[in-house]
Design a protein around this motif. Structure first.
Motif, PDB file in Angstrom:
ATOM      1  N   MET A 188       0.723  -1.146  -0.223  1.00 46.45           N
ATOM      2  CA  MET A 188      -0.115  -0.004  -0.100  1.00 46.45           C
ATOM      3  C   MET A 188       0.712   1.323   0.058  1.00 46.45           C
ATOM      4  SD  MET A 188      -3.438   0.576   1.050  1.00 46.45           S
ATOM      5  CE  MET A 188      -3.849   1.094   2.559  1.00 46.45           C
ATOM      6  N   VAL A 189       0.579   2.126  -0.924  1.00 49.71           N
ATOM      7  CA  VAL A 189       1.333   3.610  -1.034  1.00 49.71           C
ATOM      8  C   VAL A 189       0.829   4.395   0.369  1.00 49.71           C
ATOM      9  CG1 VAL A 189       1.739   5.528  -2.226  1.00 49.71           C
ATOM     10  CG2 VAL A 189       1.201   3.451  -3.497  1.00 49.71           C
ATOM     11  N   LYS A 190       2.123   4.640   0.866  1.00 47.93           N
ATOM     12  CA  LYS A 190       1.890   5.583   1.952  1.00 47.93           C
ATOM     13  C   LYS A 190       1.940   6.981   1.842  1.00 47.93           C
ATOM     14  CE  LYS A 190       3.180   2.102   5.305  1.00 47.93           C
ATOM     15  NZ  LYS A 190       3.672   1.063   4.860  1.00 47.93           N
ATOM     16  N   ASN A 191       0.960   7.788   2.294  1.00 46.55           N
ATOM     17  CA  ASN A 191       1.257   9.328   2.274  1.00 46.55           C
ATOM     18  C   ASN A 191       1.683   9.905   3.423  1.00 46.55           C
ATOM     19  OD1 ASN A 191      -0.671   9.364  -0.114  1.00 46.55           O
ATOM     20  ND2 ASN A 191      -2.477   9.150   1.174  1.00 46.55           N
ATOM     21  N   ILE A 192       2.677  10.475   3.214  1.00 46.66           N
ATOM     22  CA  ILE A 192       3.597  11.392   3.960  1.00 46.66           C
ATOM     23  C   ILE A 192       3.362  12.848   3.716  1.00 46.66           C
ATOM     24  CG2 ILE A 192       5.962  11.902   4.898  1.00 46.66           C
ATOM     25  CD1 ILE A 192       6.804   9.176   3.956  1.00 46.66           C
ATOM     26  N   GLY A 193       2.974  13.623   4.616  1.00 52.24           N
ATOM     27  CA  GLY A 193       2.729  15.154   4.339  1.00 52.24           C
ATOM     28  C   GLY A 193       4.010  15.789   5.156  1.00 52.24           C
ATOM     29  N   VAL A 194       4.014  17.095   4.447  1.00 54.03           N
ATOM     30  CA  VAL A 194       5.261  17.732   5.329  1.00 54.03           C
ATOM     31  C   VAL A 194       4.558  19.103   5.518  1.00 54.03           C
ATOM     32  CG1 VAL A 194       7.468  19.050   4.681  1.00 54.03           C
ATOM     33  CG2 VAL A 194       7.085  16.824   3.587  1.00 54.03           C
ATOM     34  N   PHE A 195       4.591  19.354   6.782  1.00 52.93           N
ATOM     35  CA  PHE A 195       3.837  20.533   7.423  1.00 52.93           C
ATOM     36  C   PHE A 195       4.612  21.433   8.021  1.00 52.93           C
ATOM     37  CE2 PHE A 195       1.177  17.032   7.020  1.00 52.93           C
ATOM     38  CZ  PHE A 195       0.159  17.376   6.492  1.00 52.93           C
ATOM     39  N   GLY A 196       4.247  22.738   8.246  1.00 55.59           N
ATOM     40  CA  GLY A 196       5.096  23.546   9.232  1.00 55.59           C
ATOM     41  C   GLY A 196       4.782  24.970   8.937  1.00 55.59           C
ATOM     42  N   ARG A 197       5.313  26.004   9.356  1.00 58.80           N
ATOM     43  CA  ARG A 197       4.954  27.484   8.813  1.00 58.80           C
ATOM     44  C   ARG A 197       5.618  27.823   7.694  1.00 58.80           C
ATOM     45  NH1 ARG A 197       6.409  31.149  13.693  1.00 58.80           N
ATOM     46  NH2 ARG A 197       5.924  29.418  15.259  1.00 58.80           N
ATOM     47  N   ARG A 198       5.192  28.976   7.069  1.00 59.16           N
ATOM     48  CA  ARG A 198       5.740  29.450   6.006  1.00 59.16           C
ATOM     49  C   ARG A 198       7.283  29.627   6.103  1.00 59.16           C
ATOM     50  NH1 ARG A 198       2.721  34.534   5.308  1.00 59.16           N
ATOM     51  NH2 ARG A 198       3.082  34.516   7.476  1.00 59.16           N
ATOM     52  N   ALA A 237       3.277  12.378   9.238  1.00 57.35           N
ATOM     53  CA  ALA A 237       3.671  13.733   9.284  1.00 57.35           C
ATOM     54  C   ALA A 237       4.964  13.924   9.450  1.00 57.35           C
ATOM     55  CB  ALA A 237       2.713  14.503  10.129  1.00 57.35           C
ATOM     56  N   ILE A 238       5.509  14.767   8.448  1.00 57.79           N
ATOM     57  CA  ILE A 238       6.978  15.455   9.005  1.00 57.79           C
ATOM     58  C   ILE A 238       6.530  16.822   9.030  1.00 57.79           C
ATOM     59  CG2 ILE A 238       9.248  16.215   7.938  1.00 57.79           C
ATOM     60  CD1 ILE A 238       9.072  13.486   6.059  1.00 57.79           C
ATOM     61  N   LEU A 239       6.888  17.168  10.409  1.00 59.61           N
ATOM     62  CA  LEU A 239       6.664  18.593  10.855  1.00 59.61           C
ATOM     63  C   LEU A 239       8.147  19.226  10.856  1.00 59.61           C
ATOM     64  CD1 LEU A 239       5.333  20.962  12.234  1.00 59.61           C
ATOM     65  CD2 LEU A 239       5.051  19.642  14.283  1.00 59.61           C
ATOM     66  N   LEU A 240       8.321  20.115   9.958  1.00 60.16           N
ATOM     67  CA  LEU A 240       9.497  20.806   9.722  1.00 60.16           C
ATOM     68  C   LEU A 240       9.447  22.299  10.728  1.00 60.16           C
ATOM     69  CD1 LEU A 240      10.645  19.552   7.460  1.00 60.16           C
ATOM     70  CD2 LEU A 240      11.041  21.583   6.350  1.00 60.16           C
ATOM     71  N   PHE A 241      10.634  22.449  10.940  1.00 62.42           N
ATOM     72  CA  PHE A 241      10.597  23.861  11.882  1.00 62.42           C
ATOM     73  C   PHE A 241      12.115  24.364  11.888  1.00 62.42           C
ATOM     74  CE2 PHE A 241      12.498  22.899  16.041  1.00 62.42           C
ATOM     75  CZ  PHE A 241      12.462  21.206  16.006  1.00 62.42           C
ATOM     76  N   HIS A 260      14.257  19.540  12.078  1.00 62.91           N
ATOM     77  CA  HIS A 260      15.022  21.016  12.352  1.00 62.91           C
ATOM     78  C   HIS A 260      15.402  21.007  11.100  1.00 62.91           C
ATOM     79  CE1 HIS A 260      17.492  24.013  13.764  1.00 62.91           C
ATOM     80  NE2 HIS A 260      16.342  24.499  14.463  1.00 62.91           N
ATOM     81  N   ASN A 261      14.792  22.148  10.221  1.00 62.31           N
ATOM     82  CA  ASN A 261      15.719  22.344   9.104  1.00 62.31           C
ATOM     83  C   ASN A 261      16.553  23.730   9.165  1.00 62.31           C
ATOM     84  OD1 ASN A 261      16.244  22.214   6.298  1.00 62.31           O
ATOM     85  ND2 ASN A 261      14.549  23.705   5.787  1.00 62.31           N
ATOM     86  N   LYS A 262      17.166  23.940   8.050  1.00 65.41           N
ATOM     87  CA  LYS A 262      18.280  25.096   7.952  1.00 65.41           C
ATOM     88  C   LYS A 262      19.250  24.859   9.302  1.00 65.41           C
ATOM     89  CE  LYS A 262      14.821  28.257   5.982  1.00 65.41           C
ATOM     90  NZ  LYS A 262      14.210  29.350   5.930  1.00 65.41           N
ATOM     91  N   PHE A 301       6.775  15.029  24.495  1.00 69.19           N
ATOM     92  CA  PHE A 301       5.827  14.458  23.389  1.00 69.19           C
ATOM     93  C   PHE A 301       6.489  13.218  22.863  1.00 69.19           C
ATOM     94  CE2 PHE A 301       5.822  19.248  23.012  1.00 69.19           C
ATOM     95  CZ  PHE A 301       4.326  19.325  23.469  1.00 69.19           C
ATOM     96  N   SER A 302       7.350  12.642  23.519  1.00 65.65           N
ATOM     97  CA  SER A 302       8.056  11.569  23.058  1.00 65.65           C
ATOM     98  C   SER A 302       8.414  11.552  21.288  1.00 65.65           C
ATOM     99  CB  SER A 302       7.574  10.235  23.443  1.00 65.65           C
ATOM    100  OG  SER A 302       6.354  10.597  24.099  1.00 65.65           O
ATOM    101  N   ALA A 303       8.669  12.649  21.064  1.00 64.90           N
ATOM    102  CA  ALA A 303       8.654  12.829  19.518  1.00 64.90           C
ATOM    103  C   ALA A 303      10.343  12.757  18.963  1.00 64.90           C
ATOM    104  CB  ALA A 303       8.163  14.452  19.030  1.00 64.90           C
ATOM    105  N   ASP A 304      10.509  12.201  18.069  1.00 63.65           N
ATOM    106  CA  ASP A 304      12.002  11.949  17.470  1.00 63.65           C
ATOM    107  C   ASP A 304      12.095  13.387  16.676  1.00 63.65           C
ATOM    108  OD1 ASP A 304      12.737   9.163  18.165  1.00 63.65           O
ATOM    109  OD2 ASP A 304      11.096   8.829  17.136  1.00 63.65           O
ATOM    110  N   VAL A 305      13.561  13.879  17.069  1.00 65.28           N
ATOM    111  CA  VAL A 305      13.704  15.088  16.504  1.00 65.28           C
ATOM    112  C   VAL A 305      14.879  14.858  15.566  1.00 65.28           C
ATOM    113  CG1 VAL A 305      13.981  17.636  16.406  1.00 65.28           C
ATOM    114  CG2 VAL A 305      13.100  16.439  18.489  1.00 65.28           C
ATOM    115  N   LEU A 306      14.990  15.305  14.235  1.00 68.01           N
ATOM    116  CA  LEU A 306      16.311  15.129  13.661  1.00 68.01           C
ATOM    117  C   LEU A 306      17.019  16.642  12.988  1.00 68.01           C
ATOM    118  CD1 LEU A 306      15.722  12.122  11.180  1.00 68.01           C
ATOM    119  CD2 LEU A 306      17.318  12.204  13.271  1.00 68.01           C
ATOM    120  N   GLU A 307      18.152  16.529  12.920  1.00 69.19           N
ATOM    121  CA  GLU A 307      18.471  18.004  12.360  1.00 69.19           C
ATOM    122  C   GLU A 307      18.457  17.847  10.679  1.00 69.19           C
ATOM    123  OE1 GLU A 307      20.371  20.729  13.660  1.00 69.19           O
ATOM    124  OE2 GLU A 307      21.621  19.635  15.225  1.00 69.19           O
ATOM    125  N   TYR A 308      18.272  18.841   9.924  1.00 60.53           N
ATOM    126  CA  TYR A 308      18.509  18.522   8.516  1.00 60.53           C
ATOM    127  C   TYR A 308      18.783  20.056   7.783  1.00 60.53           C
ATOM    128  CZ  TYR A 308      16.995  16.630   4.072  1.00 60.53           C
ATOM    129  OH  TYR A 308      16.744  15.953   2.870  1.00 60.53           O
TER     130      TYR A 308
END
Ligand SMILES: Nc1nc2c(ncn2[C@@H]2O[C@H](COP(=O)(O)OP(=O)(O)OP(=O)(O)O)[C@@H](O)[C@H]2O)c(=O)[nH]1
Ligand SMILES: [Mg+2]
Length: 411
Positions: free
Chosen positions: A1-11, A85-89, A116-118, A136-143
Motif C-alpha cells: 500500500m502506498v503511504k502518504n507522507i505530508g510535510v507541514f510547518g509554518r511558511r 507527518a513530517i513537521l518542519l521547523f 529541524h531544518n536550516k 511529546f516522545s517525539a523524535d527530532v532530527l537535524e536537517y
C-alpha cells in the motif's frame, strides 16, 4: 500500500526545499517569499525500507488573510489523509503553529517526525530537542537543504531510517478493523450469534457489534442469525437468482463445530475470536505459538493471561475450559493419562513473573485493553523466547478446526 507522507510547518521553514532534496528532483517551487506554496504538491517516491510513498508538500500553517485561509484549508485536508507527518521547523522556533500541528497528529495517532531544518545556519538547540523528546516522545532530527551531495545522502538515510522506525511502530500498534480486508461493497457476511445462557442480557457482545459496524462501513450486508437459522438462510441464499454473494460466515467459537457441519465447505468460515486476535493481537506470533502446543511435556508450566477481570465467560474459558481441554488433548496425544501441566494465571495487566520458565503463554482476546498494551506485554514474553498464543486460537486448535478457519481474505 502506498503511504502518504505530508510535510507541514509554518511558511518559509523550507518545506518545499526539503521535498525537493528528499525526492532528489525539483518538485516544488522554492523562494524566500513566505507563502510560495499554495496548493498541496505531491510526488511519488521510493523510500528505502519503507516502499513507495506519496510525499506531499503543503502551504504554511501560519498563513494570513483570506487567501491564506484558503491555502491552509487545503493543507488541513491533507492532514486528514496522511499516514505520517513530517513537521518542519527551523531556527529553534517551536511555537503555537508547531504545537497545534503536533497535538493534532498525536491526537489522531498519526506518527510524526520532527525535522529541524536550516541547521546549517542555526543548529538545533539541545535543550529544545530534549524538551520535545521528553514532553511529546517525539523524535527530532537535524536537517539542512544546503549540504554537499555526500552529506545530503547521509541525511537522507537518517530520515529514511527514522521513517521506517515510525511506520513499523505505528503498524505494530494499529488496531485493524475486525473484518479488515474481508468486506467489499454488496458482500454478504453472515454473523452467527447464539443467544443462549452465556449471552449477555439484551445486548450483543463487542466483537459482534464491531463486525456489524465494519460491514456497514464497507457497504456490505450483515445477516445476523442464531445457529438454528443458518441452514434455512443458506438454502434461501442458494435458491435465489444467481445465488447470493455470501463471502464469509463468522460464528461464535462455542458453536463452530455445529456451524461447520451445516455450512457448505466452499463458504469461508471463521470465528469472532479469531477475527479479534487478528485485528488486535500480534497474529503472526499467535499462529507461531500454536505450534508449541504439541511440544508441551508433562509438568511444563503454562501462563494464562487474562486481560479483563470482569467477564465471567472469559474467566471460565481461561481458568477452566482451556486448562482442561489442553491437558486432555495432550494426555490423549501422548497416551499418558497422568499428563499434567502447571498453570499460572495473571489477571488484568498485572505483572508477570518472568523468572518462571514458561513453555507457553495463552492470552485472552484482550477486548478491554488497547493493542499497544497487549503487544507490549506479549513482547516481554517473546523476548524471553516464550511462545505466545491466544484463547480463541487455542480452542480452535484443540477442537481440530484451525484448518477450517479462514483468517485471510481469499482474493
Ligand atoms: N540556509 C538554508 N536555507 C534554506 C534551507 N531550506 C530552505 N532554505 C531557504 O528558505 C527559503 C524558503 O524555502 P521554501 O522551501 O520555499 O520554504 P517553504 O516552507 O516551502 O515556504 P512556503 O511554501 O512559503 O510555506 C528559501 O529561500 C530556501 O532557499 C536550509 O536548509 N538552509
Ligand atoms: Mg513551499
Amino acid at each position: 500500500m502506498v503511504k502518504n507522507i505530508g510535510v507541514f510547518g509554518r511558511r518559509n521553514v523550507g518545506k518545499s526545499s526539503f521535498v525537493n532534496t528528499f525526492a532528489g528532483q525539483d518538485v516544488s517551487i522554492v523562494s524566500p517569499v513566505a507563502g510560495t506554496t499554495t496548493d498541496p504538491v505531491r510526488k511519488r517516491i521510493e523510500i528505502s525500507g519503507v516502499g513507495i510513498c506519496n510525499i506531499i508538500d503543503t502551504a504554511g500553517m501560519d498563513d494570513l488573510g483570506e487567501i491564506g485561509n484558503l491555502r491552509m484549508e487545503k493543507s488541513r485536508a491533507v492532514m486528514d489523509r496522511v499516514d505520517l507527518a513530517i513537521l518542519l521547523f527551523s531556527e529553534n522556533i517551536f511555537g503555537k503553529t508547531e504545537l497545534q500541528l503536533l497535538e493534532y497528529f498525536k491526537g489522531k495517532g498519526i506518527p510524526v517526525l520532527l525535522l529541524h531544518n536550516k541547521s546549517d545556519i542555526m543548529p538545533l538547540d539541545d535543550s529544545l530537542a530534549q524538551e520535545l523528546n521528553g514532553k511529546f516522545s517525539a523524535d527530532v532530527l537535524e536537517y539542512s537543504c544546503n549540504l554537499s551531495k555526500e552529506e545530503t545522502e547521509e541525511e537522507q538515510s537518517a530520515v529514511a531510517a527514522m521513517l521506517l522506525k515510525l511506520f513499523s511502530a505505528a503498524d505494530k500498534y494499529a488496531e485493524k478493523p475486525i473484518l479488515d480486508g474481508f468486506v467489499k461493497k454488496n458482500d454478504i457476511i453472515v454473523l452467527v450469534c447464539p443467544i443462549d445462557s452465556q449471552a449477555p442480557a439484551k445486548r450483543l457482545i463487542l466483537p459482534q457489534v464491531m463486525a456489524i459496524r465494519d460491514i456497514l462501513d464497507n457497504g456490505g450486508e450483515a445477516v445476523v442469525l442464531q445457529p438454528s437459522q443458518l441452514p434455512d438462510f443458506m438454502n434461501k441464499a442458494e435458491m435465489s437468482d444467481g445465488g447470493l454473494n455470501v463471502k464469509l460466515v463468522v460464528t461464535d467459537s462455542q458453536v463452530f463445530a455445529e456451524v461447520n457441519k451445516m455450512l457448505p465447505k466452499h463458504i469461508p468460515l471463521t470465528s469472532f475470536s479469531i477475527l479479534m486476535a487478528r485485528a488486535k493481537g500480534p497474529f503472526e506470533i499467535y499462529l507461531d505459538g500454536l505450534k508449541s502446543i504439541d511440544n508441551l511435556k508433562s509438568g511444563d508450566r503454562v501462563l494464562i493471561l487474562e486481560s479483563c477481570t470482569h467477564h465471567t465467560t472469559c474467566e471460565d474459558i481461561g481458568r477452566v475450559k482451556i486448562p482442561g481441554k489442553l491437558q486432555r488433548y495432550l494426555a490423549q496425544k501422548n497416551g499418558n493419562d497422568d499428563f499434567f501441566l502447571e498453570f499460572d494465571f495473571v489477571a488484568g495487566l498485572d505483572n508477570m513473573n518472568l523468572d518462571m520458565e514458561y513453555k507457553l503463554a495463552i492470552q485472552c482476546g484482550g477486548c478491554m485493553v488497547t493493542k499497544r498494551e497487549l503487544v507490549n506485554r506479549i513482547e516481554k514474553l517473546t523476548e524471553r523466547s516464550v511462545p505466545v498464543t491466544n484463547y480463541g486460537m487455542t480452542l480452535a486448535y484443540l477442537n481440530g478446526i484451525m484448518e477450517r478457519v479462514c483468517y485471510e481474505p481469499q482474493r
